[in-house]
Design a protein around this motif. Structure first.
Motif, PDB file in Angstrom:
ATOM      1  N   SER A   1      -3.990  19.394 -19.598  1.00  0.00           N
ATOM      2  CA  SER A   1      -2.607  19.830 -19.411  1.00  0.00           C
ATOM      3  C   SER A   1      -2.195  20.332 -19.788  1.00  0.00           C
ATOM      4  O   SER A   1      -1.391  21.143 -20.788  1.00  0.00           O
ATOM      5  CB  SER A   1      -0.993  18.530 -19.033  1.00  0.00           C
ATOM      6  N   ARG A   2      -0.720  21.655 -18.776  1.00  0.00           N
ATOM      7  CA  ARG A   2      -0.700  22.696 -20.262  1.00  0.00           C
ATOM      8  C   ARG A   2       0.964  22.790 -21.000  1.00  0.00           C
ATOM      9  O   ARG A   2       1.362  21.634 -20.245  1.00  0.00           O
ATOM     10  CB  ARG A   2       0.039  24.261 -19.802  1.00  0.00           C
ATOM     11  N   VAL A   3       1.117  22.676 -22.065  1.00  0.00           N
ATOM     12  CA  VAL A   3       2.186  22.498 -22.773  1.00  0.00           C
ATOM     13  C   VAL A   3       3.460  22.883 -22.426  1.00  0.00           C
ATOM     14  O   VAL A   3       3.205  23.856 -21.852  1.00  0.00           O
ATOM     15  CB  VAL A   3       1.509  23.181 -24.572  1.00  0.00           C
ATOM     16  N   LEU A   4       4.163  22.870 -23.310  1.00  0.00           N
ATOM     17  CA  LEU A   4       5.842  23.076 -23.244  1.00  0.00           C
ATOM     18  C   LEU A   4       5.699  24.346 -23.709  1.00  0.00           C
ATOM     19  O   LEU A   4       6.962  25.115 -22.113  1.00  0.00           O
ATOM     20  CB  LEU A   4       6.562  21.946 -23.688  1.00  0.00           C
ATOM     21  N   SER A   5       5.762  24.619 -24.676  1.00  0.00           N
ATOM     22  CA  SER A   5       6.169  25.933 -25.345  1.00  0.00           C
ATOM     23  C   SER A   5       5.223  27.617 -24.941  1.00  0.00           C
ATOM     24  O   SER A   5       4.007  26.830 -24.972  1.00  0.00           O
ATOM     25  CB  SER A   5       5.999  25.399 -26.621  1.00  0.00           C
TER      26      SER A   5
END
Length: 414
Positions: free
Chosen positions: A137-141
């Motif tokens: 999953s891709r991180v927020l930042s």
């Protein structure tokens, strides 16, 4: 003086880098003065940023004049370093516009001996623990917002993939974990992989013990950097029920949205609240479609309560889980019975401070949405020779951790 740093996540790694004798300075020669002329004038007279991190006049100016799109309750010292590293966050066009005004100078005479204790996860802290999140999953930042001093994420990316970081890349958790793991080696930061069970006062200051009671180290100062993801609580769990059925997701924030995204194309039943018990609206409302299209899409589905494989249940609650059946009480009192393959609860992370009870001024075992700052602790010093940094203090994004780490370092070097 010797320092025990409990936690080898980004905050602990950044502090270790500074204690190795690396001092940040305000450097207007890099890309010109900071766009805020008043802040520039204040920093010209206090270019050592460790000193600036504790200078009341500078922090008061930042408190009144600097805001961040990503956080409405950052401490002034966190915002100070953030605005120096990313001066114009509302006008980021590509990597080249993120023009940091921070330069680092080696100062061996300011080295402070330390022991960095990484627990079972080692360097990277919670980033190395994939128990509750998909590693893909891709991180927020965005990529450069994850950088630590001395060896930026862009340097790691070029060495790892032999190309520049693409603009507006949000890397996967797996890639970020690899960066922090390699950062410790690259910067010569030793990490002790032992799980801290207790910290007690000793004739020399403090004794840091394992869960078995064995001595890890003694220290004159202790820095708590263990984060808010190490505690196993009911607010972050996944229950596998059956091979088939809907995926039930509970939560209103980014972690819940990630769970919804990962669950598709399975049918998703999403239980959420528009406001938290503290009266705060869901953070998903903040993310614009251009920068965070997937979160904006989930927010739209939450508002409409429907999507191709999505059903939203605002203000609902699970009242019973029985084998592969889940009973959900809706806001109007009706009860929905659903065949479910999985229940994913993402209502908030928490960090355990059970190991530090003997050195804290008041009983504080769990820290989560209510950070140490929210609980009334003075920061960064929370007791005599006991300090706190990172997400324990409310700095939940990596981009904000440098300020508090610098404030602690200044006090330790003073």
């Amino acid at each position: 003086m010797t320092v025990a740093i409990i936690g080898a996540g980004p905050a602990g790694l950044a502090l270790a880098h500074i204690l190795n004798g690396n001092i940040p300075h305000y450097d207007p020669d890099l890309f010109g003065p900071h766009p805020d002329p008043q802040l520039h004038e204040l920093l010209i007279n206090c270019p050592n940023l460790l000193c600036a991190a504790t200078e009341s006049k500078i922090l008061e100016y930042v408190k009144l004049n600097v805001q961040s799109f990503f956080s409405s309750d950052c401490s002034p010292v966190s915002l100070l370093f953030d605005t120096l590293r990313i001066p114009c966050e509302t006008n980021i066009q590509n990597q080249s516009t993120m023009e940091s005004r921070v330069s680092w100078k080696a100062s061996p005479e300011n080295k402070v001996p330390y022991t960095l204790i990484g627990g079972k996860d080692g360097a990277g802290g919670q980033w190395s623990n994939m128990d509750s999140d998909s590693e893909d999953s891709r991180v927020l930042s965005y990529a450069e917002m994850l950088s630590l001093p001395g060896w930026a994420f862009s340097h790691f990316y070029r060495e790892r993939y032999n190309c520049a970081v693409p603009d507006f890349l949000r890397p996967t958790r797996k890639v970020v974990a690899e960066y922090y793991k390699l950062y410790a080696d690259k910067m010569g930061i030793p990490v002790t992989n032992k799980l801290v069970g207790n910290i007690t006062k000793s004739p020399n200051g403090f004794a840091v013990l394992t869960t078995a009671g064995d001595l890890i180290c003694e220290a004159t100062d202790v820095v708590l950097a263990s984060g808010i993801s190490c505690a196993q609580t009911d607010s972050m769990q996944t229950k596998k029920l059956a091979p088939s059925g809907s995926v039930v997701v509970v939560g209103s924030g980014v972690s819940a949205a990630d769970a919804v995204i990962c669950a598709k194309p399975d049918k998703v039943l999403h239980i959420y609240k528009w406001t938290s018990p503290q009266g705060e609206p869901t953070p998903l409302r903040r993310y614009p479609k251009k920068l965070y299209p997937e979160y904006a899409a989930i927010f739209e589905e939450m508002k409409s309560r429907t999507g191709p494989t999505y059903t939203g249940i605002p203000n609902g609650q699970i009242i019973k889980i029985d084998e592969n059946k889940v009973l959900i009480q809706k806001q109007d009192g009706d009860v929905l019975e659903a065949q479910a393959k999985e229940v994913i609860i993402r209502t908030g992370r928490a960090g355990s401070l059970a190991y530090a009870q003997d050195v804290l001024p008041k009983k504080t075992e769990l820290v989560g949405k209510m950070s140490l700052r929210d609980l009334g602790y003075p920061l960064p010093k929370i007791a005599d020779n006991v300090w706190a940094i990172g997400s324990l203090t409310g700095d939940s994004l990596v981009r904000y951790i440098l300020g508090m780490s610098c404030a602690v370092a200044w006090n330790l070097m003073d």
